[in-house]
Motif scaffolding. Structure first.
Motif: not given
Length: 113
Positions: A29-30, A71, A76, A90-95, A97
């Motif tokens: 995450q991030d 999200c 995702c 991958i969930c881009l809004p929650h950063k 992987v």
């Protein structure tokens, strides 16, 4: 017939070569690793995001999926379950992987014929 047999071999050989290596689910995450879990142990993992966000990761029968998330786009949750080394969700809004990695390093990078 020969083309069909070749295609079957190209699909089957890498699948059989990766059977022996147990895999883990690695969660980032991030850009920071927040957990590693076995794909052989069925479990549900809640992954918080900031104060109120979350993703719910489901590991069941060797498959890994996101069963619920808050999200905005929900992509995702709609991704198919992952099962093999190198696959990811991958969930881009929650950063976030989520990726499957083999515990053991393989000497093979690729199989060619």
């Amino acid at each position: 017939m020969g083309i069909l047999l070749t295609a079957l071999m190209l699909w089957l050989v890498p699948l059989l070569l990766n059977k022996g290596a147990p895999a883990v689910v690695r969660i980032l995450q991030d850009g920071q690793e927040i957990g590693t879990y076995s794909v052989l142990e069925d479990q549900t993992i809640s992954i918080p995001y900031e104060e109120e966000g979350y993703n719910l990761l489901l590991i069941s029968g060797g498959q890994v999926s996101v069963s619920d998330a808050d999200c905005p786009d929900g992509l995702c949750v709609r991704q198919r379950a992952i099962t093999r080394n190198g696959e990811s969700i991958i969930c881009l809004p929650h950063k976030l992987v989520i990726q499957i990695e083999s515990k053991e390093e393989s000497d093979l990078d690729a199989v060619t014929y």
